[in-house]
Design an enzyme around this catalytic site. Structure first.
Site, PDB file in Angstrom:
ATOM      1  N   ARG A  62      97.700  67.134  66.775  1.00 49.42           N
ATOM      2  CA  ARG A  62      96.697  66.602  65.849  1.00 49.42           C
ATOM      3  C   ARG A  62      95.288  66.649  66.436  1.00 49.42           C
ATOM      4  NH1 ARG A  62      95.418  61.574  66.215  1.00 49.42           N
ATOM      5  NH2 ARG A  62      97.451  60.667  66.579  1.00 49.42           N
ATOM      6  N   TYR A 115      78.343  67.016  45.160  1.00 45.29           N
ATOM      7  CA  TYR A 115      79.711  67.216  44.678  1.00 45.29           C
ATOM      8  C   TYR A 115      80.264  65.854  44.219  1.00 45.29           C
ATOM      9  CZ  TYR A 115      84.703  68.443  45.287  1.00 45.29           C
ATOM     10  OH  TYR A 115      86.042  68.661  45.129  1.00 45.29           O
ATOM     11  N   ASP A 187      76.142  69.886  52.790  1.00 49.39           N
ATOM     12  CA  ASP A 187      77.324  70.552  52.256  1.00 49.39           C
ATOM     13  C   ASP A 187      76.933  72.006  52.038  1.00 49.39           C
ATOM     14  OD1 ASP A 187      79.321  71.658  50.598  1.00 49.39           O
ATOM     15  OD2 ASP A 187      79.878  69.675  49.849  1.00 49.39           O
ATOM     16  N   LYS A 212      87.228  77.126  49.511  1.00 46.55           N
ATOM     17  CA  LYS A 212      86.502  77.988  48.569  1.00 46.55           C
ATOM     18  C   LYS A 212      86.441  79.431  49.071  1.00 46.55           C
ATOM     19  CE  LYS A 212      86.275  74.217  46.325  1.00 46.55           C
ATOM     20  NZ  LYS A 212      85.239  73.220  46.415  1.00 46.55           N
TER      21      LYS A 212
HETATM   22  C1  LIG Z   1      85.268  71.850  46.338  1.00 45.40           C
HETATM   23  C2  LIG Z   1      84.114  71.275  47.017  1.00 45.40           C
HETATM   24  C3  LIG Z   1      84.273  70.334  48.034  1.00 45.40           C
HETATM   25  C4  LIG Z   1      85.604  69.738  48.413  1.00 45.40           C
HETATM   26  O1  LIG Z   1      86.508  70.643  48.889  1.00 45.40           O
HETATM   27  P1  LIG Z   1      88.091  70.372  48.879  1.00 45.40           P
HETATM   28  O2  LIG Z   1      88.587  71.329  49.887  1.00 45.40           O
HETATM   29  O3  LIG Z   1      88.568  70.650  47.493  1.00 45.40           O
HETATM   30  O4  LIG Z   1      88.296  68.945  49.264  1.00 45.40           O
HETATM   31  C5  LIG Z   1      83.145  69.906  48.691  1.00 45.40           C
HETATM   32  N1  LIG Z   1      81.915  70.348  48.359  1.00 45.40           N
HETATM   33  C6  LIG Z   1      81.739  71.230  47.375  1.00 45.40           C
HETATM   34  C7  LIG Z   1      80.359  71.687  47.055  1.00 45.40           C
HETATM   35  C8  LIG Z   1      82.813  71.733  46.657  1.00 45.40           C
HETATM   36  O5  LIG Z   1      82.614  72.579  45.649  1.00 45.40           O
END
Ligand SMILES: *Cc1c(COP(=O)(O)O)cnc(C)c1O
Length: 398
Positions: A62, A115, A187, A212
């Protein structure tokens, strides 16, 4: 190009070359081109002395293992940072990073275009813990300085913003924060860590959802946070260990594999998206197309200044119309299934409810806002599908 020393010494290479080579060490594994998947909890020691030796690279699955090391050093190299932590989701990486640095009584400046699940974390968890969260206009730029208070400890950005894709003036915000000793996080999911380099502009932690474009195939959920310096990394890693943030070796392996082809996939996504976006712009049923690479997008200039490319994510605002018109548009589409997430090979559509998620800049539009992920299909086919949708929309408006 960053002058920072990376662990693998690839700092002089271009992004595409880095994507191919970073986080790989075939010599260590019998010449295998890719790291073998190492599923791990226990790491064993031959002696008490070995167990007590603090210099062990890996102590427990971990806390660190070959897969996490490979991915974390790779992404740190791509983002021109020092090192990274990973978590089982993008949201997990975001909350881990924020929790590692804020405490009760702190004032947090949060981008209004964030987000939505990050917003919920702020409004629920952080406020319950006594952190004061203030949302600011994403386009505030250097005006952020006036919002900084004595107890401001963190400015959080997301650029481009979720759904409406405002590009923030990250260098200006980071400079104002630095002047007042305030930490910054961003982000950086939209860029995949490839198209924009927040750390180069003075941001301390760059977070993204590897779900993504890094994953790219809608088959994994993972997040990563990259630290600018060893000092930032130490606090970040401690925070991650304390709450058990962890990504599974299988997902890390898939993410590493995704990185290799991310640049070419994104380039094609962006090329397809541009064809579709330029067509969408000309349709009278569409009030606005949100896509910074379009010359008419209000964020085009900043995007061009700071980003080296684009992806396939855009949004449209339909003209105000009876609910049935938007339903008929969406429901008959054959190549745009409704679904969360983006960055995969396939096109997707997700309705947005921005009136619920904006407070500093309230959302007042009455038409339906739909986010489109433009996939790797032939863009001509996507346009035919959307054109049929607009026909249904027109019919329902009559
Ligand atoms: C999808 C997304 C997240 C979160 O990602 P997950 O892997 O689904 O938890 C964070 N920031 C943005 C801009 C996103 O589009």
């Amino acid at each position: 190009m960053s002058k920072k020393k990376s662990k693998t010494g690839h700092e002089a290479l271009g992004g595409n070359t880095k994507l191919v080579h970073m986080g790989r060490n075939p010599d260590a594994y019998f010449g295998l081109a890719n790291l073998p998947v190492g599923r791990v909890s226990t790491i064993m020691y031959p002696s008490l002395e070995a167990y007590e030796n603090p210099s062990h690279k890996f102590r427990y699955g971990r806390v660190g293992n070959p897969a996490s090391e490979a991915f974390e050093t790779a992404i740190a190299e791509l983002e021109e940072g020092c090192n990274a932590i990973t978590a089982s989701s993008g949201l997990g990486a975001i909350t881990t990073a924020i929790l590692a640095f804020v405490k009760s009584g702190d004032h947090l400046l949060m981008c209004d275009g964030i987000y939505p699940p990050t917003r919920q974390f702020c409004d629920d968890t952080l406020r319950r813990m006594g952190v004061e969260v203030e949302y600011y206009d994403p386009l505030i730029g250097k005006g952020i300085e006036k919002r900084i208070r004595k107890n401001t400890t963190l400015i959080y950005m997301e650029s481009p913003c979720s759904a409406t894709f405002e590009v923030q003036d990250v260098p200006a915000i980071a400079a104002a924060a630095k002047k007042h000793g305030v930490m910054t996080m961003i982000d950086n999911s939209w860029s995949g860590g490839l198209l924009f380099k927040p750390i180069r502009h003075g941001v301390n932690v760059s977070v993204q959802s590897a779900t993504k474009y890094i994953g790219g195939h809608s088959d994994l959920t993972m997040g990563v946070a990259v630290a600018d310096t060893e000092k930032t990394y130490k606090t970040l890693k401690r925070g991650a260990v304390n709450i058990g943030a962890f990504a599974s070796p299988d997902d890390l392996w898939l993410a590493l594999r995704g990185l290799r082809t991310m640049a070419v996939r994104m380039k094609q996504n962006a090329q397809n998206a541009m064809v579709v976006a330029q067509w969408l712009e000309k349709q009278p049923e569409i009030k606005r197309v949100f896509y910074p690479p379009l010359k008419n997008d209000p964020s085009h200039k900043l995007w061009k200044r700071d980003f080296s490319g684009a992806n396939g994510l855009l949004a449209i605002l339909l003209k105000e119309a009876p609910k049935k018109a938007a339903s008929d548009f969406v429901n008959g589409l054959e190549l745009f299934p409704i679904g969360s997430s983006w960055g995969g090979y396939e096109s997707l559509l997700q309705p947005q409810y921005l009136e619920k998620y904006r407070s500093a800049v309230p959302w007042t539009e009455k038409g339906a806002c739909l986010r489109l992920q433009i996939g790797l299909e032939d863009p001509e086919d996507l346009i035919v599908d959307l054109e049929k949708g607009l026909e249904r929309f027109r019919k329902a408006c009559k």
